[in-house]
Design a protein around this motif. Structure first.
Motif, PDB file in Angstrom:
ATOM      1  N   GLU A 177      26.090  59.903  31.825  1.00  0.00           N
ATOM      2  CA  GLU A 177      26.453  61.104  31.774  1.00  0.00           C
ATOM      3  C   GLU A 177      28.097  61.166  31.510  1.00  0.00           C
ATOM      4  O   GLU A 177      28.698  62.158  31.531  1.00  0.00           O
ATOM      5  N   LEU A 178      28.553  60.050  31.438  1.00  0.00           N
ATOM      6  CA  LEU A 178      30.178  59.947  31.349  1.00  0.00           C
ATOM      7  C   LEU A 178      30.358  58.900  29.954  1.00  0.00           C
ATOM      8  O   LEU A 178      29.825  57.727  30.129  1.00  0.00           O
ATOM      9  N   MET A 179      30.958  59.295  28.894  1.00  0.00           N
ATOM     10  CA  MET A 179      31.352  58.539  27.831  1.00  0.00           C
ATOM     11  C   MET A 179      32.831  58.423  27.569  1.00  0.00           C
ATOM     12  O   MET A 179      33.515  59.415  27.506  1.00  0.00           O
ATOM     13  N   PHE A 180      33.454  57.185  27.533  1.00  0.00           N
ATOM     14  CA  PHE A 180      34.372  56.933  27.139  1.00  0.00           C
ATOM     15  C   PHE A 180      34.916  56.519  25.819  1.00  0.00           C
ATOM     16  O   PHE A 180      33.958  55.865  25.084  1.00  0.00           O
ATOM     17  N   VAL A 181      35.640  57.251  24.983  1.00  0.00           N
ATOM     18  CA  VAL A 181      36.014  57.082  23.607  1.00  0.00           C
ATOM     19  C   VAL A 181      37.363  56.329  23.191  1.00  0.00           C
ATOM     20  O   VAL A 181      38.315  57.069  23.736  1.00  0.00           O
ATOM     21  N   GLY A 182      37.372  55.159  22.664  1.00  0.00           N
ATOM     22  CA  GLY A 182      38.694  54.809  22.448  1.00  0.00           C
ATOM     23  C   GLY A 182      38.843  54.781  20.858  1.00  0.00           C
ATOM     24  O   GLY A 182      38.256  55.345  20.137  1.00  0.00           O
ATOM     25  N   GLU A 183      39.901  54.026  20.538  1.00  0.00           N
ATOM     26  CA  GLU A 183      40.586  54.255  18.990  1.00  0.00           C
ATOM     27  C   GLU A 183      39.738  53.473  17.984  1.00  0.00           C
ATOM     28  O   GLU A 183      39.039  53.710  17.206  1.00  0.00           O
ATOM     29  N   ALA A 184      39.645  52.104  18.238  1.00  0.00           N
ATOM     30  CA  ALA A 184      39.021  50.840  17.521  1.00  0.00           C
ATOM     31  C   ALA A 184      39.016  49.645  17.983  1.00  0.00           C
ATOM     32  O   ALA A 184      39.872  49.428  18.949  1.00  0.00           O
TER      33      ALA A 184
ATOM     34  N   GLU B 131      28.001  49.343  33.209  1.00  0.00           N
ATOM     35  CA  GLU B 131      26.691  49.607  32.972  1.00  0.00           C
ATOM     36  C   GLU B 131      26.020  51.107  33.150  1.00  0.00           C
ATOM     37  O   GLU B 131      25.029  51.636  32.643  1.00  0.00           O
ATOM     38  N   GLN B 132      26.961  51.746  33.879  1.00  0.00           N
ATOM     39  CA  GLN B 132      26.495  53.160  34.214  1.00  0.00           C
ATOM     40  C   GLN B 132      27.067  54.461  33.417  1.00  0.00           C
ATOM     41  O   GLN B 132      26.687  55.319  33.397  1.00  0.00           O
ATOM     42  N   VAL B 133      27.960  53.934  32.446  1.00  0.00           N
ATOM     43  CA  VAL B 133      28.639  54.667  31.519  1.00  0.00           C
ATOM     44  C   VAL B 133      28.445  54.365  30.026  1.00  0.00           C
ATOM     45  O   VAL B 133      27.842  53.474  30.066  1.00  0.00           O
ATOM     46  N   TYR B 134      29.156  54.997  29.415  1.00  0.00           N
ATOM     47  CA  TYR B 134      29.119  54.595  27.699  1.00  0.00           C
ATOM     48  C   TYR B 134      30.395  54.522  27.138  1.00  0.00           C
ATOM     49  O   TYR B 134      31.058  55.330  27.519  1.00  0.00           O
ATOM     50  N   ILE B 135      30.432  53.078  26.522  1.00  0.00           N
ATOM     51  CA  ILE B 135      31.741  53.189  25.961  1.00  0.00           C
ATOM     52  C   ILE B 135      31.928  53.035  24.583  1.00  0.00           C
ATOM     53  O   ILE B 135      31.049  51.857  23.920  1.00  0.00           O
ATOM     54  N   GLY B 136      32.635  53.592  23.697  1.00  0.00           N
ATOM     55  CA  GLY B 136      32.480  53.394  22.243  1.00  0.00           C
ATOM     56  C   GLY B 136      33.853  53.796  21.871  1.00  0.00           C
ATOM     57  O   GLY B 136      34.689  54.269  22.444  1.00  0.00           O
ATOM     58  N   ASN B 137      33.848  53.557  20.207  1.00  0.00           N
ATOM     59  CA  ASN B 137      35.317  53.724  19.681  1.00  0.00           C
ATOM     60  C   ASN B 137      35.106  54.772  18.672  1.00  0.00           C
ATOM     61  O   ASN B 137      33.947  55.112  17.989  1.00  0.00           O
ATOM     62  N   VAL B 138      36.155  55.596  18.216  1.00  0.00           N
ATOM     63  CA  VAL B 138      36.043  56.310  16.914  1.00  0.00           C
ATOM     64  C   VAL B 138      35.951  55.477  15.650  1.00  0.00           C
ATOM     65  O   VAL B 138      35.067  55.807  14.915  1.00  0.00           O
ATOM     66  N   LEU B 139      36.417  54.272  15.579  1.00  0.00           N
ATOM     67  CA  LEU B 139      36.265  53.247  14.528  1.00  0.00           C
ATOM     68  C   LEU B 139      35.517  52.194  14.858  1.00  0.00           C
ATOM     69  O   LEU B 139      35.544  51.749  15.992  1.00  0.00           O
ATOM     70  N   LYS B 140      34.130  51.861  14.192  1.00  0.00           N
ATOM     71  CA  LYS B 140      33.355  50.749  14.602  1.00  0.00           C
ATOM     72  C   LYS B 140      33.804  49.417  14.073  1.00  0.00           C
ATOM     73  O   LYS B 140      33.483  48.274  14.644  1.00  0.00           O
ATOM     74  N   CYS B 141      34.692  49.207  13.317  1.00  0.00           N
ATOM     75  CA  CYS B 141      35.119  48.163  12.676  1.00  0.00           C
ATOM     76  C   CYS B 141      36.846  47.794  13.206  1.00  0.00           C
ATOM     77  O   CYS B 141      37.540  49.034  13.067  1.00  0.00           O
ATOM     78  N   ARG B 142      37.359  46.869  13.012  1.00  0.00           N
ATOM     79  CA  ARG B 142      38.588  46.580  13.421  1.00  0.00           C
ATOM     80  C   ARG B 142      39.547  46.933  12.313  1.00  0.00           C
ATOM     81  O   ARG B 142      39.271  46.275  11.471  1.00  0.00           O
TER      82      ARG B 142
ATOM     83  N   GLN C 295      24.066  62.632  24.595  1.00  0.00           N
ATOM     84  CA  GLN C 295      24.568  63.840  25.321  1.00  0.00           C
ATOM     85  C   GLN C 295      25.205  63.668  26.588  1.00  0.00           C
ATOM     86  O   GLN C 295      24.672  63.979  27.700  1.00  0.00           O
ATOM     87  N   PRO C 296      26.490  62.885  26.754  1.00  0.00           N
ATOM     88  CA  PRO C 296      26.951  62.806  27.935  1.00  0.00           C
ATOM     89  C   PRO C 296      27.326  63.933  28.485  1.00  0.00           C
ATOM     90  O   PRO C 296      27.638  65.172  27.815  1.00  0.00           O
ATOM     91  N   ARG C 297      27.621  64.120  29.764  1.00  0.00           N
ATOM     92  CA  ARG C 297      27.992  65.615  30.350  1.00  0.00           C
ATOM     93  C   ARG C 297      29.605  65.528  30.339  1.00  0.00           C
ATOM     94  O   ARG C 297      30.085  66.978  30.327  1.00  0.00           O
ATOM     95  N   VAL C 298      30.150  64.562  30.041  1.00  0.00           N
ATOM     96  CA  VAL C 298      31.675  64.596  29.892  1.00  0.00           C
ATOM     97  C   VAL C 298      32.047  63.481  29.204  1.00  0.00           C
ATOM     98  O   VAL C 298      31.600  62.452  29.398  1.00  0.00           O
ATOM     99  N   LEU C 299      33.319  63.513  28.080  1.00  0.00           N
ATOM    100  CA  LEU C 299      33.515  62.680  27.620  1.00  0.00           C
ATOM    101  C   LEU C 299      35.032  62.482  27.835  1.00  0.00           C
ATOM    102  O   LEU C 299      35.839  63.403  28.323  1.00  0.00           O
ATOM    103  N   VAL C 300      35.486  61.443  27.811  1.00  0.00           N
ATOM    104  CA  VAL C 300      36.893  60.781  27.954  1.00  0.00           C
ATOM    105  C   VAL C 300      37.557  60.487  26.733  1.00  0.00           C
ATOM    106  O   VAL C 300      36.905  59.421  26.362  1.00  0.00           O
TER     107      VAL C 300
END
Ligand code: URA
Length: 290
Positions: free
Chosen positions: A120-127, A159-170, A203-208
């Motif tokens: 439901e909740l997804m965090f998005v970082g930089e790279a 495990e209950q959220v999803y964590i990703g980044n804008v860039l997938k490579c360093r 399809q998270p309900r909220v993005l951070v």
């Protein structure tokens, strides 16, 4: 260097020399592409596959107070096995991506994402940074440990959220073994379709969005001043986005007001998701009463 990486390196060099000679397209058999991708899929780094859904994981919050039930992302809303397959297929494509040849040369892993595809909740970082590049999982270094503490203080687990980044490579740092650099606008534009597809599938309900660069890459805007931008929900195709500080900024500025600000942003996220908020949680990082 393992045989596969040697072959990949040689292939990239060959394709680059063809490009330098003016060759702009290459006929490639689909079966060859499929075969090339197979070893990559088998060696997917730990944590990069979504765990199977079980009780208490993923869509664990009451939906009545949460964000919109459906977003404006194009295409059908996936569920169950179709969703799991879509994310694995997208991961295969990301792992095989060679669009930024300079990053392909320097990367040790493609850092796709971690968590449940039912989040439901997804965090998005930089790279990915150095630790993430080495382990193939986002947010595992010092900033990642702080993010994990924030998630746990919210009453959730990684495990209950999803964590990703804008860039997938360093982002590469030629001539330097340590340190990070901000992704270039070109790198972010090139990689953004993977992130958008991740969001469309999950399809998270909220993005951070964690930090100015994540806001820029996620929302497709430029020159964000995070101190002014944070704390108010924005919207990405119908999904509420909470911009907040990057955990590494908080590590560098460990003052009570900064900690309170990022925590207030998380309280807003919890409220938006209809999560219970205890009095203790409500009061974290407030100045001690005299
Ligand atoms: N910082 C990020 O933005 N992402 C990571 O995965 C790690 C550090």
């Amino acid at each position: 260097m393992p045989e596969f990486e040697q072959l990949l390196e040689a292939t990239i060099r060959h394709v680059e020399s063809l490009k330098a000679e003016g060759v702009l397209t290459l006929p490639v058999d689909q079966a060859v592409v499929g075969e090339l991708m197979r070893p990559l899929v088998r060696s997917a780094p730990r944590g990069s596959q979504s765990p199977p859904r079980h009780e208490g994981v993923g869509r664990a919050f009451p939906s009545s107070q949460a964000g919109p039930a459906s977003s404006e992302f194009d295409g059908e809303r996936l569920t169950g096995e179709a969703k799991a397959q879509a994310i694995v297929h997208l991961q295969e494509r990301a792992m095989a991506c060679v669009k930024c040849s300079h990053l392909v040369r320097s990367r040790r892993n493609v850092v796709f994402g971690v968590g449940t595809h039912d989040a439901e909740l997804m965090f998005v970082g930089e790279a990915p940074g150095m630790d993430e590049d080495a382990q193939g999982e986002p947010f595992v270094g010092k900033a990642g440990q702080l993010l994990t503490r924030i998630i746990e203080t919210m009453g959730l687990s990684r495990e209950q959220v999803y964590i990703g980044n804008v860039l997938k490579c360093r982002p590469d740092t030629p001539g330097r073994r340590y340190g990070n650099r901000k992704p270039t606008p070109q790198e972010m534009v090139t990689c953004r379709p993977f992130l958008m597809e991740q969001i469309r599938i999950i399809q998270p309900r909220v993005l951070v969005a964690l930090g100015a660069t994540a806001v820029e890459g996620l929302m497709g805007v430029s020159s964000v001043a995070i101190t002014r931008y944070r704390g108010e929900f924005r919207e990405l195709k119908g999904i509420p986005v909470m911009p907040t500080y990057h955990p590494s900024y908080v590590l560098r500025n460990q003052s009570l007001p900064i900690k309170r600000q990022i925590w207030e942003d998380m309280l807003k996220v919890m409220a938006r998701l209809g999560m219970p908020i205890s009095e203790k949680q409500q009061g974290y990082f407030t100045p001690p009463k005299r």
